[in-house]
Design a protein around this motif. Structure first.
Motif, PDB file in Angstrom:
ATOM      1  N   ALA A 121       1.051  -1.316  -0.174  1.00 45.78           N
ATOM      2  CA  ALA A 121      -0.337   0.389   0.043  1.00 45.78           C
ATOM      3  C   ALA A 121       0.641   0.997   0.359  1.00 45.78           C
ATOM      4  CB  ALA A 121      -0.575   0.071   0.916  1.00 45.78           C
ATOM      5  N   ALA A 122       2.257   0.859   1.136  1.00 45.29           N
ATOM      6  CA  ALA A 122       2.876   1.956   0.971  1.00 45.29           C
ATOM      7  C   ALA A 122       3.643   2.674  -0.653  1.00 45.29           C
ATOM      8  CB  ALA A 122       4.105   1.995   1.907  1.00 45.29           C
ATOM      9  N   GLN A 123       4.120   1.412  -1.101  1.00 43.50           N
ATOM     10  CA  GLN A 123       4.473   1.516  -2.679  1.00 43.50           C
ATOM     11  C   GLN A 123       3.004   2.288  -3.388  1.00 43.50           C
ATOM     12  OE1 GLN A 123       5.425  -2.352  -4.166  1.00 43.50           O
ATOM     13  NE2 GLN A 123       6.909  -0.543  -5.546  1.00 43.50           N
ATOM     14  N   SER A 124       2.705   2.299  -3.560  1.00 45.23           N
ATOM     15  CA  SER A 124       1.242   2.584  -3.830  1.00 45.23           C
ATOM     16  C   SER A 124       1.035   3.809  -3.998  1.00 45.23           C
ATOM     17  CB  SER A 124      -0.411   1.315  -3.959  1.00 45.23           C
ATOM     18  OG  SER A 124       0.094   0.148  -4.657  1.00 45.23           O
ATOM     19  N   GLY A 125       1.091   4.189  -2.507  1.00 45.31           N
ATOM     20  CA  GLY A 125       0.711   5.777  -2.180  1.00 45.31           C
ATOM     21  C   GLY A 125       1.799   6.450  -2.743  1.00 45.31           C
ATOM     22  N   GLN A 126       3.035   6.184  -2.444  1.00 46.49           N
ATOM     23  CA  GLN A 126       4.686   6.640  -3.242  1.00 46.49           C
ATOM     24  C   GLN A 126       4.347   6.853  -4.241  1.00 46.49           C
ATOM     25  OE1 GLN A 126       7.387   4.580  -2.067  1.00 46.49           O
ATOM     26  NE2 GLN A 126       7.567   4.915   0.269  1.00 46.49           N
ATOM     27  N   GLN A 127       3.826   5.563  -5.523  1.00 43.79           N
ATOM     28  CA  GLN A 127       3.146   5.769  -6.761  1.00 43.79           C
ATOM     29  C   GLN A 127       2.753   6.923  -6.855  1.00 43.79           C
ATOM     30  OE1 GLN A 127       3.277   1.923  -8.204  1.00 43.79           O
ATOM     31  NE2 GLN A 127       4.943   1.604  -8.699  1.00 43.79           N
ATOM     32  N   TRP A 128       1.208   7.157  -7.031  1.00 39.89           N
ATOM     33  CA  TRP A 128       0.258   7.306  -6.760  1.00 39.89           C
ATOM     34  C   TRP A 128       1.057   9.503  -6.588  1.00 39.89           C
ATOM     35  CZ3 TRP A 128      -1.769  11.185  -3.021  1.00 39.89           C
ATOM     36  CH2 TRP A 128      -3.449  12.616  -3.988  1.00 39.89           C
ATOM     37  N   GLY A 129       2.035   9.748  -5.350  1.00 38.82           N
ATOM     38  CA  GLY A 129       2.463  10.870  -5.082  1.00 38.82           C
ATOM     39  C   GLY A 129       3.123  11.413  -5.880  1.00 38.82           C
ATOM     40  N   ARG A 130       3.696  10.628  -6.511  1.00 35.20           N
ATOM     41  CA  ARG A 130       4.998  11.201  -7.929  1.00 35.20           C
ATOM     42  C   ARG A 130       3.398  11.049  -8.445  1.00 35.20           C
ATOM     43  NH1 ARG A 130       8.421   7.111  -5.498  1.00 35.20           N
ATOM     44  NH2 ARG A 130       7.251   5.271  -7.020  1.00 35.20           N
ATOM     45  N   GLN A 131       3.457  11.401  -9.463  1.00 36.70           N
ATOM     46  CA  GLN A 131       2.240  11.232 -10.563  1.00 36.70           C
ATOM     47  C   GLN A 131       1.178  12.357  -9.831  1.00 36.70           C
ATOM     48  OE1 GLN A 131       2.158   9.595 -13.892  1.00 36.70           O
ATOM     49  NE2 GLN A 131       1.177  11.625 -13.727  1.00 36.70           N
ATOM     50  N   ARG A 132       0.787  12.554  -8.345  1.00 29.07           N
ATOM     51  CA  ARG A 132      -0.126  13.301  -8.891  1.00 29.07           C
ATOM     52  C   ARG A 132       1.101  14.530  -8.872  1.00 29.07           C
ATOM     53  NH1 ARG A 132      -4.411  15.979  -9.082  1.00 29.07           N
ATOM     54  NH2 ARG A 132      -5.440  17.065  -7.074  1.00 29.07           N
ATOM     55  N   THR A 133       2.243  14.906  -7.654  1.00 32.08           N
ATOM     56  CA  THR A 133       2.703  15.948  -7.993  1.00 32.08           C
ATOM     57  C   THR A 133       3.432  16.340  -9.324  1.00 32.08           C
ATOM     58  OG1 THR A 133       3.668  15.299  -5.512  1.00 32.08           O
ATOM     59  CG2 THR A 133       5.227  16.022  -6.957  1.00 32.08           C
ATOM     60  N   SER A 134       3.525  15.670  -9.808  1.00 29.87           N
ATOM     61  CA  SER A 134       4.938  15.893 -11.232  1.00 29.87           C
ATOM     62  C   SER A 134       3.477  16.651 -12.489  1.00 29.87           C
ATOM     63  CB  SER A 134       4.571  14.425 -12.264  1.00 29.87           C
ATOM     64  OG  SER A 134       4.583  14.630 -13.678  1.00 29.87           O
ATOM     65  N   ASP A 135       1.970  15.708 -11.895  1.00 31.64           N
ATOM     66  CA  ASP A 135       0.380  16.446 -13.189  1.00 31.64           C
ATOM     67  C   ASP A 135       0.267  17.796 -12.377  1.00 31.64           C
ATOM     68  OD1 ASP A 135       0.440  13.765 -14.323  1.00 31.64           O
ATOM     69  OD2 ASP A 135      -0.894  13.245 -12.925  1.00 31.64           O
ATOM     70  N   MET A 136       0.556  18.419 -11.043  1.00 30.23           N
ATOM     71  CA  MET A 136       0.050  19.697 -10.321  1.00 30.23           C
ATOM     72  C   MET A 136       1.069  20.189 -10.848  1.00 30.23           C
ATOM     73  SD  MET A 136      -1.718  18.664  -6.709  1.00 30.23           S
ATOM     74  CE  MET A 136      -2.444  20.218  -6.479  1.00 30.23           C
ATOM     75  N   PHE A 137       2.471  19.810 -10.839  1.00 30.75           N
ATOM     76  CA  PHE A 137       3.570  20.655 -11.269  1.00 30.75           C
ATOM     77  C   PHE A 137       3.624  21.405 -12.312  1.00 30.75           C
ATOM     78  CE2 PHE A 137       6.273  20.376  -7.636  1.00 30.75           C
ATOM     79  CZ  PHE A 137       7.234  21.449  -7.651  1.00 30.75           C
ATOM     80  N   ALA A 138       3.300  19.884 -13.225  1.00 28.75           N
ATOM     81  CA  ALA A 138       2.802  20.891 -15.189  1.00 28.75           C
ATOM     82  C   ALA A 138       1.381  21.723 -15.119  1.00 28.75           C
ATOM     83  CB  ALA A 138       2.961  19.180 -15.893  1.00 28.75           C
ATOM     84  N   ALA A 139       0.825  21.513 -14.734  1.00 27.92           N
ATOM     85  CA  ALA A 139      -0.518  22.369 -14.556  1.00 27.92           C
ATOM     86  C   ALA A 139      -0.134  23.859 -13.952  1.00 27.92           C
ATOM     87  CB  ALA A 139      -1.572  21.454 -13.675  1.00 27.92           C
ATOM     88  N   LEU A 140       1.057  23.966 -12.994  1.00 26.16           N
ATOM     89  CA  LEU A 140       1.581  25.001 -12.268  1.00 26.16           C
ATOM     90  C   LEU A 140       1.875  25.746 -13.547  1.00 26.16           C
ATOM     91  CD1 LEU A 140       2.387  24.344  -8.108  1.00 26.16           C
ATOM     92  CD2 LEU A 140       0.174  25.834  -8.769  1.00 26.16           C
ATOM     93  N   GLN A 141       3.282  25.018 -14.020  1.00 25.12           N
ATOM     94  CA  GLN A 141       4.342  25.384 -15.064  1.00 25.12           C
ATOM     95  C   GLN A 141       2.879  25.915 -16.394  1.00 25.12           C
ATOM     96  OE1 GLN A 141       6.292  22.235 -15.412  1.00 25.12           O
ATOM     97  NE2 GLN A 141       8.124  23.021 -14.569  1.00 25.12           N
ATOM     98  N   LYS A 142       2.156  25.615 -17.090  1.00 21.94           N
ATOM     99  CA  LYS A 142       1.445  25.932 -17.940  1.00 21.94           C
ATOM    100  C   LYS A 142       0.253  27.124 -17.137  1.00 21.94           C
ATOM    101  CE  LYS A 142      -2.450  23.986 -20.539  1.00 21.94           C
ATOM    102  NZ  LYS A 142      -3.529  22.936 -20.707  1.00 21.94           N
TER     103      LYS A 142
END
Length: 157
Positions: A121-142
């Motif tokens: 579950a922690a590994q899944s959470g970390q993967q989700w967190g990395r993707q979510r952060t990447s998506d949010m950073f991309a939106a902020l850059q846009k």
């Protein structure tokens, strides 16, 4: 009439208090619960994780030094320190119910499978967190709120 109203109010208050009047579990009950939940085994896992982390942070100190971070004395200190939390949040009857559950086949399966389940579950959470952060950073850059390096525009590296 006023007496009945006051008595009714008292009954309502008593019902609202609920478990506040229920007996707190004894230290012995809580210790038994911790044993059937394999809390000492969890301390061993925590100790190994701590030893790994500390030896990475302080490579000048032998990894063997950290292997006794949670030694027998530390385990007893931790168990003793945890007892009031269980006594605060659970009644004696609830602890007895939990002991019964954790002694059951399903309870023992939960204890045995929980470390692997939590790791997955922690590994899944970390993967989700990395993707979510990447998506949010991309939106902020846009939106122009972050530059191409993920920093606030106009700031130095």
């Amino acid at each position: 009439m006023a007496g009945k109203w006051v008595m009714g109010l008292g009954v309502c208050a008593a019902l609202a208090a609920g478990s506040a009047w229920a007996a707190a579990p004894s230290e012995a009950q809580v210790r038994e619960l911790m044993q059937v939940m394999n809390v000492p085994g969890q301390f061993t896992v925590m100790n190994n994780q701590m030893a790994t982390m500390m030896s990475q942070q302080l490579p000048c100190v032998s990894a063997d030094y950290w292997k006794n971070y949670i030694d027998k004395s530390g385990q007893e200190q931790l168990l003793t320190a945890m007892i009031p939390a269980y006594q605060h949040h659970f009644t004696a009857d609830e602890v007895e119910g939990l002991i019964k559950f954790y002694k059951s086949a399903l309870g023992q399966k939960l204890v045995a499978q929980m470390p692997a389940t939590m790791a997955e579950a922690a590994q899944s959470g970390q993967q989700w967190g990395r993707q979510r952060t990447s998506d949010m950073f991309a939106a902020l850059q846009k939106e122009g709120k972050l530059d191409g390096q993920g920093r606030c525009p106009g700031t130095s590296p």
